[in-house]
Design a protein around this motif. Sequence first.
Motif, PDB file in Angstrom:
ATOM      1  N   ILE A  94      28.198  42.794  37.370  1.00 47.22           N
ATOM      2  CA  ILE A  94      28.274  42.460  35.946  1.00 47.22           C
ATOM      3  C   ILE A  94      27.636  43.605  35.167  1.00 47.22           C
ATOM      4  N   VAL A  95      28.332  44.065  34.130  1.00 48.23           N
ATOM      5  CA  VAL A  95      27.842  45.197  33.341  1.00 48.23           C
ATOM      6  C   VAL A  95      27.852  44.815  31.856  1.00 48.23           C
ATOM      7  N   ILE A 115      29.241  51.658  33.982  1.00 44.23           N
ATOM      8  CA  ILE A 115      30.643  51.438  34.325  1.00 44.23           C
ATOM      9  C   ILE A 115      31.169  52.588  35.185  1.00 44.23           C
ATOM     10  N   HIS A 116      30.897  53.820  34.740  1.00 50.07           N
ATOM     11  CA  HIS A 116      31.367  54.984  35.491  1.00 50.07           C
ATOM     12  C   HIS A 116      30.737  55.033  36.880  1.00 50.07           C
ATOM     13  N   LYS A 117      29.456  54.681  36.991  1.00 50.75           N
ATOM     14  CA  LYS A 117      28.777  54.728  38.292  1.00 50.75           C
ATOM     15  C   LYS A 117      29.316  53.655  39.230  1.00 50.75           C
ATOM     16  N   VAL A 118      29.547  52.463  38.719  1.00 54.01           N
ATOM     17  CA  VAL A 118      30.092  51.384  39.545  1.00 54.01           C
ATOM     18  C   VAL A 118      31.462  51.776  40.081  1.00 54.01           C
ATOM     19  N   LEU A 124      33.560  47.007  41.706  1.00 52.61           N
ATOM     20  CA  LEU A 124      34.391  46.458  40.641  1.00 52.61           C
ATOM     21  C   LEU A 124      33.514  45.896  39.519  1.00 52.61           C
ATOM     22  N   PRO A 125      33.543  46.521  38.341  1.00 51.32           N
ATOM     23  CA  PRO A 125      32.708  46.045  37.243  1.00 51.32           C
ATOM     24  C   PRO A 125      33.332  44.883  36.478  1.00 51.32           C
ATOM     25  N   ILE A 126      32.479  43.991  36.020  1.00 48.34           N
ATOM     26  CA  ILE A 126      32.851  42.942  35.070  1.00 48.34           C
ATOM     27  C   ILE A 126      32.167  43.317  33.754  1.00 48.34           C
ATOM     28  N   LEU A 127      32.920  43.861  32.822  1.00 51.12           N
ATOM     29  CA  LEU A 127      32.367  44.351  31.561  1.00 51.12           C
ATOM     30  C   LEU A 127      32.334  43.224  30.538  1.00 51.12           C
ATOM     31  N   LYS A 163      40.729  48.458  37.525  1.00 52.42           N
ATOM     32  CA  LYS A 163      39.747  47.875  38.439  1.00 52.42           C
ATOM     33  C   LYS A 163      38.669  47.090  37.692  1.00 52.42           C
ATOM     34  N   VAL A 164      38.687  47.184  36.364  1.00 50.20           N
ATOM     35  CA  VAL A 164      37.669  46.535  35.537  1.00 50.20           C
ATOM     36  C   VAL A 164      38.146  45.144  35.132  1.00 50.20           C
ATOM     37  N   THR A 165      37.253  44.161  35.212  1.00 50.35           N
ATOM     38  CA  THR A 165      37.487  42.853  34.605  1.00 50.35           C
ATOM     39  C   THR A 165      36.721  42.817  33.287  1.00 50.35           C
ATOM     40  N   ILE A 166      37.372  42.345  32.229  1.00 49.23           N
ATOM     41  CA  ILE A 166      36.699  42.166  30.949  1.00 49.23           C
ATOM     42  C   ILE A 166      36.282  40.707  30.832  1.00 49.23           C
ATOM     43  N   ALA A 167      35.048  40.460  30.449  1.00 45.84           N
ATOM     44  CA  ALA A 167      34.575  39.096  30.219  1.00 45.84           C
ATOM     45  C   ALA A 167      34.241  38.949  28.728  1.00 45.84           C
ATOM     46  N   TYR A 168      35.048  38.153  28.019  1.00 43.23           N
ATOM     47  CA  TYR A 168      34.724  37.862  26.623  1.00 43.23           C
ATOM     48  C   TYR A 168      33.705  36.734  26.601  1.00 43.23           C
ATOM     49  N   GLU A 169      32.494  37.059  26.160  1.00 44.50           N
ATOM     50  CA  GLU A 169      31.407  36.094  26.114  1.00 44.50           C
ATOM     51  C   GLU A 169      30.814  36.056  24.710  1.00 44.50           C
ATOM     52  N   PRO A 170      31.298  35.132  23.862  1.00 39.15           N
ATOM     53  CA  PRO A 170      30.653  34.983  22.552  1.00 39.15           C
ATOM     54  C   PRO A 170      29.186  34.610  22.743  1.00 39.15           C
TER      55      PRO A 170
END
Length: 252
Positions: A94-95, A115-118, A124-127, A163-170
């Motif tokens: 998780i990032v 993100i770049h390091k992961v 696999l980052p979860i941004l 490879k990135v997952t986006i997590a929308y978290e209000p």
Amino acid sequence: MAARVPFIAGNWKMNPTSVEEAISLAKAIADGKGSSKAQVAICTPHPFLAACKPHLDKGGIDLGAQACYFEQKGAYTGATSTSMIRSVGAKHVIVGHSERRTVFHQTDEMVNQIIHKVLADNMLPILCVGETKEEYESGLNTQICAIQLAKGLKGVSKEDAKKVTIAYEPVWAIGTGLVCDASVAQDVHKFIRGWLANMYDQETADTIRIQYGGSVTPDSVDELMSKPDIDGCLVGGASLDPAKFTRIMNFK
């Protein structure tokens, strides 16, 4: 959504309080996955990663970490590198979670470096992106997401973006019991996918999974997952309750 496998991830945050409790929780969650059609990951505190992995493996559940630093090694007391967490079997990180941004003062620039390091370490980052209550009430939710996406994904290639997952978290819905209305969440997810298409291309945008996070419960998961641009959930408190998380993993 046919080409995107649903992705449910649990974020235990700073819970539970002992490795024995963590192992027990991991076993119960692994037992509950059953025939879930989703890819599932559990992001444990760093001290529990190695202990939980074999038990999660038995249920076909991935292991993830909640954070890392962008340096590989050195004089960074208290930090954890990607190579450390990868060496104990973690696959996801998780990032940029809002708690890392606000409590630990993580900047957008640091998020981008992580993100770049992961990605460079084949993980696999979860941004995480999302707005505060004040920003939401001012109608700035999509603008805030756009800014955080632009800064977080700066310099990330099209191939790596997939490879990135986006997590929308209000932020106003995290740990508060408040859940963003599913139709509002869908609107933001649709905006994010459109932003990704403009940033990269439509094929890339259609590949990237976008999760919803923020007080996800067994009562809200089915409606959320019925939306065309919501590809999964990043689950906080409910991931500490095996019965609740089992229901979320096995959404209808």
